[in-house]
Design an enzyme around this catalytic site. Structure first.
Site, mmCIF file in Angstrom:
data_model
loop_
_atom_site.group_PDB
_atom_site.id
_atom_site.type_symbol
_atom_site.label_atom_id
_atom_site.label_comp_id
_atom_site.label_asym_id
_atom_site.label_seq_id
_atom_site.Cartn_x
_atom_site.Cartn_y
_atom_site.Cartn_z
ATOM 1 N N ASP A 283 -90.025 43.363 -5.157
ATOM 2 C CA ASP A 283 -89.648 42.675 -3.925
ATOM 3 C C ASP A 283 -88.146 42.777 -3.674
ATOM 4 O OD1 ASP A 283 -92.071 41.874 -2.843
ATOM 5 O OD2 ASP A 283 -92.165 40.061 -4.038
ATOM 6 N N ARG B 226 -97.724 31.806 -11.956
ATOM 7 C CA ARG B 226 -96.881 32.017 -10.785
ATOM 8 C C ARG B 226 -97.600 31.403 -9.581
ATOM 9 N NH1 ARG B 226 -94.483 37.616 -8.270
ATOM 10 N NH2 ARG B 226 -96.672 38.278 -8.333
ATOM 11 N N GLU C 149 -85.561 37.673 -6.341
ATOM 12 C CA GLU C 149 -86.213 38.853 -5.772
ATOM 13 C C GLU C 149 -85.818 39.099 -4.318
ATOM 14 O OE1 GLU C 149 -90.438 38.388 -6.159
ATOM 15 O OE2 GLU C 149 -90.409 36.262 -5.674
ATOM 16 N N HIS D 256 -100.400 36.723 -6.121
ATOM 17 C CA HIS D 256 -100.985 38.005 -5.762
ATOM 18 C C HIS D 256 -102.280 38.316 -6.516
ATOM 19 C CE1 HIS D 256 -97.797 39.331 -3.124
ATOM 20 N NE2 HIS D 256 -96.886 39.075 -4.040
#
Length: 263
Positions: free
Chosen positions: A173, A71, A147, A46
């Protein structure tokens, strides 16, 4: 090979504090990495940057004592291998919703016979040291993000995956997947799940981490037994500090609680 200092912190029984980078400034990443965080995670899923910037951010973090982690965008053998080749010492993989995906994560992180990582360490060799090829399997740490409702239902099977180092709760999430609002403090059913995750992770001999809305919440979950806490990302820290300073100047008697967020 350069040691993974994050593992030393967790092994000693202390809670590690993790920074989270979502902007493309290598200077900001370097500053954060040198403030005392035990690890710094670069968010390639993200974050507002592309693959070329990941290398620059890893270089910036490497100038500090903090352990560099990333990530990735998904559990992908080629992408994760490339991130490790670029110098990441840990992978916090998103959406590990099944034991099969957990196995794929481990395969991506380790050289044979433990996994299926392709050889070509590049910057990993430069950062890690000349014995990187023989020591990487003992140093790299794979974290599986929990998540989704599916991941919660299969958490014991996921946590039973050989080679997995830890699980990492993605509360926003997870909240969305369960039909709740994302953002803010971890509460309600998601908080109940967080307590279950840390208990089950420790029973399986794994570390447990999670993303928090800020320092106060991170302290709460550290007290609850989590081994690694992320007190927001770089954007939320910048926003919080800026709003507090503006408020202090315009109205010294007023205390603002800044709105924080993250992934």
């Amino acid at each position: 090979m350069r040691e993974n200092s994050l593992c030393n912190v967790i092994r000693s029984g202390n809670t590690a504090v993790n920074a989270w980078i979502s902007t493309d400034s290598s200077y900001s990443a370097e500053v954060l990495a040198n403030t005392g965080f035990d690890s710094v995670t670069i968010d390639a899923q993200h974050g507002m940057f592309g693959p070329d910037t990941v290398v620059k951010l890893l270089q910036a973090v490497s100038a500090s004592p903090a352990t560099p982690m990333v990530r990735p965008t998904s559990v992908n053998l080629a992408e994760i291998g490339w991130l490790l080749d670029a110098g990441a010492y840990g992978i916090i993989a998103p959406s590990v919703d099944s034991p099969e995906l957990a196995r794929e994560l481990v395969d991506a992180c380790f050289y044979p016979p433990l996994g299926r990582r392709s050889f070509g360490p590049s910057r990993g060799l430069l950062y890690g040291g000349s014995d990187y090829a023989t020591e990487a399997n003992h140093t790299i740490v794979p974290w599986a993000m929990i998540e989704s409702g599916d991941a919660v239902e299969q958490m014991d099977a996921i946590m039973s995956t050989p080679g997995l180092y830890g699980v990492y709760l993605g509360p926003n999430d997870l909240a969305l997947d369960l039909g709740f609002k994302a953002g803010g403090d971890i509460a309600g059913p998601v908080a109940d799940i967080a307590h279950r995750i840390v208990e089950r992770a420790h029973r399986h001999g794994l570390a447990a981490g999670l993303f928090c809305s800020g320092a106060e919440e991170a302290t709460k979950w550290a007290d609850a037994g989590f081994d690694l806490v992320t007190p927001g990302n770089d954007v939320s820290m910048l926003r919080s500090a800026a709003t507090q300073r503006i408020a202090a100047i315009r109205d010294p008697a007023k205390t603002l609680t800044a709105t924080t967020g993250g992934y």
